[in-house]
Design a protein around this motif. Structure first.
Motif: not given
Lengths: 669, 160, 184
Positions: A450-459, A495-504, A635-637
């Motif tokens: 499951l953690a591997a899946g989580g890593i995949g989502i983050g990446v 830009l803000g949106m992309a940063i927030a999504h990447g931050a997620l 995300m806030a940034a």
């Protein structure tokens, strides 16, 4: 004297809020411009009086004026100045004054920056703000007056709860309230729009910056709270699904949905009544959270001393604000007509999916939070709903929420093509798959998988957002200077949106790694003993007595080495606060990019034989845990960067679309 | 972590705050048994500290329960028997993971129900929109067709 | 589209008002003195745990659970280090003087401290068992101190009180219950 000035100012503010809450509404309905014009000066006066009250309370705390009961109960002369200051809102009464202060501040901001708004809408928004202010001022004055005097005054105060004497927690409430109260603007705009009978893209453009600002503040507030829990509560956990945590998380989830759905209103003139509903619900959930924390119907680390009388008052307030606005919604919303059309596979479609899942998630958290209470209320007995429930229900719901944003952001409006978007994202997709395979390969159990899946989502989130931005600026497809030029011209909101999504994505990596691969080592250590955790060696160097401004205690020293090289020390502490008659543990933490070394000092045990003593030491390695808060702050940034977008700058565009162009006008009552 | 006990002062219970959760001397030698013990204690609520498991808690009672739990495991009890032992004394309130039964039917069924309801309403919403849109579209198309025909009288159209 | 009235739009307000109504009923219960921390005992209407505890000091008479049958009894779990136990003590003395049998379980106490407590404040107990490890208290499902159980003549637990017993608790709950159980 200052306490009386503060008290009197609150009364003046209350009286003024009655005018602010009624005259402009009547003026707008009856077309009386002079009545409408009352709104702005009233909001200014409101701010003035509430500020005076707030300042007098701060003054009383800073000067340790123990003739004020609130100060005597919650402060102490020996307290460091920062905590005297933070003590103002470290208690129920004071925190309510902070609440109305922020409300008045936002009211002032709307009054001053609302020049581009249609006068009646402006007046109505301010009036609704005035009504909310009235409700809370009445609550303070009738149930929670912070300015009550004590006669005779005590020589010394009781002191603030020691665990609350912490920089993380000092600024946790103000950010939370900025969030909660900030959502009241979206609420007021929604109610005013329902009264006006008009919602159009211009409306969404006015509301969006306020919502965005509130959302950023709430994000920071929740992150501060969880960071505090991580280092202060002493076992390295950072989220407990505690009812009070949930009470702040639910408005965040609904607010996030609102943030996304208002984009659709702005760009495509669709999802109007849904967005209005979300605006009402976001603030309602903030109020519900306030109720839960202060009414005494649940108990938690964060709750203030509770009082059922106050609970009754807040309940009445909830019925008035939430019940009233939702009834208005039920009556007026069916008249709002949907605008722009779109296919299920489209940018709008993705945002609808996001909304559906986020609100469902919020509903699930609400269900889990309230269920024990509701069951007990109907005589079903006591049960506990703990982390296992939320992990089993809420977490799976969030998986599609995490997968969707990158694709959604690259879909076309109206009608999109998932195949082509995935094609453009093939690099991100491959990296995510590599991440899953690489971590999954070493999996020893289901948790690791499951953690591997989580890593995949983050990446996926991180690289997907990167791909999106590089595509927009044509990186690698032209000259670098061209890309730079494009980057400079990129709308800030993109830009803000992309940063927030990447931050997620960063946050997801932190959550996954720290919950799946945490290493723990508990042992009894005498000075000179060495513990090893995740390749680090920690040599225990004994303890020293320490004396702080208002506490005494012991500080342990652990010397950390890795591969024979010294890389730092940990200094966990145990503190005793005599004035509050309690103890706290301060974890020793060394943060590295790969994870935190975290040590807690336990009990001392005298070794009768040698005469020395040993200590229980709990040492953890929490992999990537700092990424959680880095992600939250980024995300806030991202939100703040979006705020600086030309379209969103506070003060809406003068070129609001003419109302006749959209066929949304309801004939007013 | 003492904070979790603040509430306790409300009912004037006295707890010794001395220990850190899970003491070294509690740990069982048998690794797999110890793992089972840790997992079980993570799912049991510390009664005196609200929303904290006995694994995380330094309350006296939590430690006693951890010790008893390990004793039962060593005596050969299954996980279920150990949980049953604690529930028989403290009730279902101690379970952080509420068991599925009639009392919790709405809790465990709720999320599924919410998803189904919201999914169906979304589908209905899309369908209704599409039909009304189709109607409106065809109306608009007709009108524009008519105006087109009027503008170009020399061309013959399929409709009048 | 004037006068458009759709029932579905009322769903949110109905849900929220229902939740608020439940809160209201819960709050009024709290106002009527219901303590939300109090847990109902899992052992109500079940036989008492079986145990045999030694006395406080060597040579003292201990406490055997078999003593709890044949009469309506109170079982009090207490400790000398527990301030609320001091608070409730006069009520136990009073009950004992009225001939109501009270048994004590002395929880994790030092023998001298427990003895001092009884010497200074009086001993209302028919028998006292010293629960040094706290295991018997766990068998009773005890989570706070003091706790007091009402046990009927068949040796079944009928009521549990958490926290110190005050005069109100006696008149409103404990005395009527003992009376009812006796007449059965």
């Amino acid at each position: 004297m200052t306490a009386e000035i503060g008290h009197f100012s609150l009364i003046l503010a209350l009286v003024l809020s009655i005018f602010q809450g009624t005259i402009p509404l009547a003026g707008a309905a009856l077309n009386r411009n002079q009545w409408v014009a009352v709104a702005r000066p009233a909001a200014r006066g409101q701010f003035l009086f509430v500020t005076i009250a707030f300042l007098s309370l701060i003054y009383a705390f800073l000067t340790s004026d123990f003739s004020v009961a609130n100060v005597a109960q919650n402060s102490h002369t020996l307290k460091p100045i920062l905590y005297k200051f933070a003590g103002v809102w470290g208690n129920h009464e004071g925190s309510m004054v902070l609440w109305v202060f922020i409300l008045a501040l936002f009211g002032l901001a709307v009054a001053e920056f609302g020049n581009g708004l249609p006068p009646t809408l402006h007046a109505r928004v301010l009036a609704i703000q005035g009504l909310i202010g009235f409700a809370f001022l009445a609550f303070i004055l009738f149930t929670s007056n912070p300015f009550l005097r004590l006669d005779p005054p005590p020589m010394e105060g009781n002191g603030l709860n020691p665990v609350l004497q912490d920089p993380g927690l000092a600024f946790h409430p103000p950010f939370l309230y900025l969030g909660y109260v900030g959502f009241s603007i979206a609420f007021s705009f929604a109610v005013a729009a329902l009264i006006e009978g008009r919602v159009d893209p211009a409306w969404a453009r006015w509301v969006r910056p306020w919502t965005l600002a509130a959302w950023c503040a709430l994000t920071v507030g929740i992150a501060l709270g969880s960071w505090w829990a991580y280092y202060e509560l002493g076992w390295g956990g950072w989220w407990f699904w505690d009812p009070v945590e949930n009470a702040s998380f639910i408005p965040w989830l609904v607010g996030t949905a609102l943030l996304h759905s208002s984009i659709v209103v702005e760009k495509r003139d669709a999802l109007k009544s849904w967005t209005i509903l979300l605006a009402i619900l976001t603030f309602s959930m903030s109020l519900l959270g306030t109720f839960l924390v202060r009414s005494g119907i649940l108990t938690s680390v964060h709750t203030f001393a509770s009082d059922p009388e106050r609970g009754v008052f807040i309940l009445g307030l909830l019925v008035f604000v939430v019940g009233g606005s939702l009834t208005l919604y039920a009556i007026r919303a069916p008249m709002l007509k949907g605008g722009g059309l779109f296919a299920p596979i489209s940018r709008e479609g993705a945002l609808v999916l996001n909304n559906l899942l986020l609100t469902t998630g919020a509903a699930v958290v609400l269900l889990g939070t309230l269920y024990p209470l509701i069951l007990d209320a109907v005589g079903g007995g006591k049960i506990s709903v703990g982390p296992p429930f939320f992990n089993a229900t809420f977490v799976p719901l969030m998986v599609p929420v995490m997968l969707a944003p990158v694709v959604g952001a690259m879909l076309h409006w109206k009608r999109g093509d998932i195949g082509s978007v995935l094609g453009r994202l093939k690099i991100a997709l491959s990296i995510a798959l590599i991440g899953i395979v690489a971590t999954g390969y070493f999996a020893e159990n289901i948790k690791d998988l499951l953690a591997a899946g989580g890593i995949g989502i983050g990446v996926w989130l991180i690289f997907g957002s990167t791909v999106e931005i590089s595509e927009r600026i044509s990186l690698f497809r032209g000259t670098f200077s061209n890309s730079l030029r494009r980057f400079a011209r990129l709308p800030r909101s993109q830009l803000g949106m992309a940063i927030a999504h990447g931050a997620l994505g960063i946050m997801v990596l932190g959550i996954t790694a720290s919950s799946a691969w945490r290493v723990e080592n508990i042992q009894l250590m005498a000075p000179g003993d060495i513990a090893s955790v995740s390749g680090y060696s920690l040599k225990f160097d004994g303890t020293k007595k320490i004396i702080g401004p208002n506490y005494q205690g012991e500080r342990g020293t652990f010397i950390i080495t890795k591969d024979g090289k010294k890389i730092g020390t940990l200094n966990p502490e145990k503190r005793r606060y005599p004035s509050a008659n309690s103890e706290t543990t301060e974890a020793g933490i060394l943060t590295t990019i790969s994870g935190d070394l975290y040590a807690v000092l336990g009990d001392e045990r005298k070794n009768s034989a040698q005469g020395g003593s040993s200590w229980t030491a709990r040492i953890y390695f929490n992999p990537l845990v700092a990424w959680i808060w880095i992600g939250a702050i980024l995300m806030a940034a991202g939100g703040i960067i979006s705020l600086t977008d030309r379209r969103h700058r506070i003060g809406p565009p003068k070129t609001a679309r003419s109302p006749n162009k959209n066929n949304n006008k309801i004939s007013s009552i | 972590m003492i904070t979790r006990f603040i509430t306790i002062t409300l009912i004037a219970l006295i707890i010794s705050f001395s220990a850190v959760a899970v003491e070294p001397n509690e740990v069982l030698k048998d690794k797999s048994l110890e793992n089972r013990a840790r997992n079980l204690s993570k799912g049991l609520r510390c009664l005196v500290c609200q929303n904290q498991s006995i694994d995380d808690s330094n309350a006296d009672l939590a430690r006693d329960l951890r010790v008893i739990l390990r004793e039962r495991l060593k005596a050969g009890d299954s996980d279920k028997e150990v949980i049953g032992f604690i529930v028989a004394r403290y009730g279902e309130f101690v379970l952080l993971d509420p068991p599925v039964n009639p009392r919790t039917a709405l809790l465990w069924g709720g999320p599924g129900l919410i998803i189904i309801i919201s999914g169906i309403s979304l589908a209905l919403w899309f369908r209704r929109r599409n039909t009304t849109i189709a109607e409106e579209l065809s109306k608009i198309e007709k009108e524009s067709l008519v105006s087109l025909l009027e503008d170009t009288p020399d061309r013959r159209g399929p409709e009048k | 589209m004037k006068g458009n009235f759709r029932l579905t739009y009322f769903i949110p307000v109905i849900i929220i008002l229902t939740i608020l109504a439940i809160f209201w009923s819960y709050l009024s219960k709290i106002k009527d003195g219901k303590s939300i921390q109090d847990l109902p005992s899992a052992l109500i209407n079940k036989p008492t745990p079986v145990f045999k505890l030694p006395g406080i000091s060597v040579g003292d008479k201990g406490f055997d659970s078999r003593e709890l049958t044949g009469k309506v009894t109170l079982v009090n779990i207490w400790a000398s280090w527990c301030p609320p136990c001091h608070v409730e003590h006069p009520r136990h003395m009073q009950l004992a003087s009225e001939g109501i049998p009270i048994y004590g379980i002395n929880y994790k106490d030092k023998p001298e401290a427990a003895k001092n407590f009884l010497n200074n404040l009086g001993n209302p107990y028919r028998a006292i068992g010293a629960d040094r490890t706290g295991k018997v208290a766990i068998d009773w499902g005890v989570y706070g101190y003091p706790e007091t159980f009402v046990v009927d003549a068949k040796g079944q637990i009928r009521y549990r009180h958490v926290g110190p017993i005050m005069e109100d608790d006696l008149t409103n709950k404990i005395r009527p219950l003992i009376k009812a159980l006796k007449t059965k």
